[in-house]
Design an enzyme around this catalytic site. Structure first.
Site, PDB file in Angstrom:
ATOM      1  N   GLY A  22       0.750  -1.451   0.101  1.00  0.00           N
ATOM      2  CA  GLY A  22       0.309   0.105   0.297  1.00  0.00           C
ATOM      3  C   GLY A  22       0.708   1.502   0.182  1.00  0.00           C
ATOM      4  O   GLY A  22       0.646   1.808   0.559  1.00  0.00           O
ATOM      5  N   ALA A  23       1.676   1.149  -0.880  1.00  0.00           N
ATOM      6  CA  ALA A  23       3.152   1.931  -0.726  1.00  0.00           C
ATOM      7  C   ALA A  23       2.577   3.228  -1.328  1.00  0.00           C
ATOM      8  O   ALA A  23       3.696   4.777  -1.729  1.00  0.00           O
ATOM      9  CB  ALA A  23       4.356   1.563  -0.823  1.00  0.00           C
ATOM     10  N   ASN A  24       1.541   3.570  -2.774  1.00  0.00           N
ATOM     11  CA  ASN A  24       0.907   4.097  -3.192  1.00  0.00           C
ATOM     12  C   ASN A  24       0.604   5.965  -2.954  1.00  0.00           C
ATOM     13  O   ASN A  24       0.242   6.626  -3.275  1.00  0.00           O
ATOM     14  CB  ASN A  24       0.399   4.079  -4.736  1.00  0.00           C
ATOM     15  CG  ASN A  24      -1.315   3.300  -3.484  1.00  0.00           C
ATOM     16  OD1 ASN A  24      -0.686   2.254  -3.487  1.00  0.00           O
ATOM     17  ND2 ASN A  24      -2.363   3.805  -3.913  1.00  0.00           N
ATOM     18  N   SER A  25       0.115   5.540  -1.558  1.00  0.00           N
ATOM     19  CA  SER A  25      -0.453   6.409  -0.723  1.00  0.00           C
ATOM     20  C   SER A  25      -0.480   6.464   0.681  1.00  0.00           C
ATOM     21  O   SER A  25      -0.045   5.634   1.221  1.00  0.00           O
ATOM     22  CB  SER A  25      -2.397   6.350  -1.553  1.00  0.00           C
ATOM     23  OG  SER A  25      -2.762   5.440  -0.739  1.00  0.00           O
ATOM     24  N   GLY A  26      -0.917   7.871   1.470  1.00  0.00           N
ATOM     25  CA  GLY A  26      -0.762   7.565   2.381  1.00  0.00           C
ATOM     26  C   GLY A  26       0.227   7.631   3.495  1.00  0.00           C
ATOM     27  O   GLY A  26       1.711   8.241   2.941  1.00  0.00           O
ATOM     28  N   GLY A  28       2.393   4.792   3.461  1.00  0.00           N
ATOM     29  CA  GLY A  28       2.988   3.805   2.849  1.00  0.00           C
ATOM     30  C   GLY A  28       3.779   4.574   2.236  1.00  0.00           C
ATOM     31  O   GLY A  28       4.806   4.776   2.000  1.00  0.00           O
ATOM     32  N   SER A 157      -2.811  -0.157  15.434  1.00  0.00           N
ATOM     33  CA  SER A 157      -4.385   0.763  15.173  1.00  0.00           C
ATOM     34  C   SER A 157      -4.959   0.575  17.122  1.00  0.00           C
ATOM     35  O   SER A 157      -4.526  -0.019  17.398  1.00  0.00           O
ATOM     36  CB  SER A 157      -5.559   0.730  14.524  1.00  0.00           C
ATOM     37  OG  SER A 157      -6.708   1.665  14.855  1.00  0.00           O
ATOM     38  N   TYR A 182     -13.149  -3.714  11.832  1.00  0.00           N
ATOM     39  CA  TYR A 182     -12.285  -3.045  10.937  1.00  0.00           C
ATOM     40  C   TYR A 182     -11.229  -3.329  12.353  1.00  0.00           C
ATOM     41  O   TYR A 182      -9.660  -3.399  12.735  1.00  0.00           O
ATOM     42  CB  TYR A 182     -12.519  -2.005  10.498  1.00  0.00           C
ATOM     43  CG  TYR A 182     -10.746  -1.126  10.750  1.00  0.00           C
ATOM     44  CD1 TYR A 182     -10.131  -1.255   9.613  1.00  0.00           C
ATOM     45  CD2 TYR A 182     -10.806  -0.307  11.947  1.00  0.00           C
ATOM     46  CE1 TYR A 182      -9.178  -0.173   9.524  1.00  0.00           C
ATOM     47  CE2 TYR A 182      -9.430   0.459  11.594  1.00  0.00           C
ATOM     48  CZ  TYR A 182      -8.480   0.612  10.721  1.00  0.00           C
ATOM     49  OH  TYR A 182      -7.643   1.042  11.051  1.00  0.00           O
TER      50      TYR A 182
END
Length: 315
Positions: A22-26, A28, A157, A182
């Site tokens: 998930g390195a494309n946003s946020g 990450g 979390s 979640y």
């Protein structure tokens, strides 16, 4: 820690390979950018390769000469996880740090993965469990060839405190609540990270299992596409409010970076921001773990169940 830890304290990472899901946003993306500036070699594992390539373009603007690549990985499909891991192992290269960061949050209706698992548990927990196990030979290779101890970093979390693990209903079949599903997935992440740390300690391994949480940060989790336009608008508004009053993505990434690079990050440790009940701040320290997350018997049973569901075992 005697003084606040800053990203500037990350050592030079030349020769070390980091894989971030998930390195494309946020968080990450923010973590990948900081690591690139320290000369780490990066694998950006993303479900959407197009978005991954766009993220890599932004990283190259900030860190010219970075050694990085984008790889397709859909954690909601065990076939995709196996294909990704097989390609990576074929390269016969060590993997020094695996950052299990990607996740989905509060899917409005009970949705299933390609393998029939509830989407949040299947992606956040089972996908990362299988990925870690399948990449274990590359992590062991790093253990054997590197002076630095390899690490598996699991993003949990503060939401783990708000539920208990229902081992007989991991797929939320009896009843479904978007947030409870979640919360259970994040509790599962933390319990498995702690269990991994105990297993590694018992066998005398140098590999470290470290967990971290970002507090409450404005990330892509608050920009997820929804069926309802109202739900989408509310989620975007909440995300903007969090960015103003709590952590932005860069601050949210600090605990991840600490867990991945700091010599003081211990195997079996759990780290997060220290201000306002661990919801925000640029000071990283040990995070509070709910008592129910420390149940070693239940964690061992969860590990066994995840192994059965994925067909993967390790450590």
């Amino acid at each position: 820690m005697t003084s606040p830890w800053k990203a500037e304290q990350i050592p030079l990472l030349t020769g070390r390979r980091f894989l971030i899901t998930g390195a494309n946003s946020g968080i990450g993306f923010a973590a990948a950018l900081k690591l690139a500036r320290k000369d780490a070699e990066l694998i950006l594992a993303c479900r959407d390769v197009r978005k991954g390539e766009a993220a890599l373009g932004r990283i190259r603007e900030e860190a010219p000469g970075v050694r990085a690549e984008v790889a397709a990985l859909d954690l909601a499909s065990l076939a995709s996880v196996r294909e990704f891991a097989a390609r990576e192992l074929e390269r016969q290269r060590p993997l020094h740090v695996l950052i299990n960061n990607a996740g989905v949050m509060a899917v409005p209706r009970r949705t299933l993965t390609a393998d029939g698992f509830e989407m949040q548990f299947g992606t956040n927990v089972l996908g990362h469990f299988a990925l870690t196990g399948l990449l274990w030979p590359a992590i062991r290779q790093a253990e054997a060839s590197s002076a630095e101890a390899p690490r598996i970093v699991t993003i949990a979390s503060i939401a783990h405190k708000r539920t208990h693990l229902e081992l007989e209903d991991l797929q939320s079949e009896r009843s479904y609540s978007p947030m409870r599903a979640y919360q259970q997935s994040k509790l599962g992440n933390l319990m498995l990270a702690l269990e991994m740390g105990r297993r590694l300690l018992a066998r005398g391994s140098r590999i470290r299992s470290v967990a971290a949480h970002p507090g409450i940060a404005e990330t892509a989790l608050f920009r997820t596409e929804e069926r309802s336009a109202l739900a989408r608008t509310l989620r975007v508004a909440i995300g903007h409010a969090i960015g103003i009053f709590l952590n932005d993505e860069a601050e949210g990434a600090l605990p991840t970076l600490y867990a991945a690079t700091s010599p003081e990050a211990e195997s079996g440790g759990y780290y997060g921001p220290q201000q306002f009940g661990e919801t925000r701040g640029d000071t990283v320290g040990p995070a509070k773990i709910a008592r129910h997350a420390l149940d070693e018997t239940l964690a061992a049973k969860l590990w066994k169940r995840c192994s059965e569901l994925t067909g993967v075992d390790f450590a």
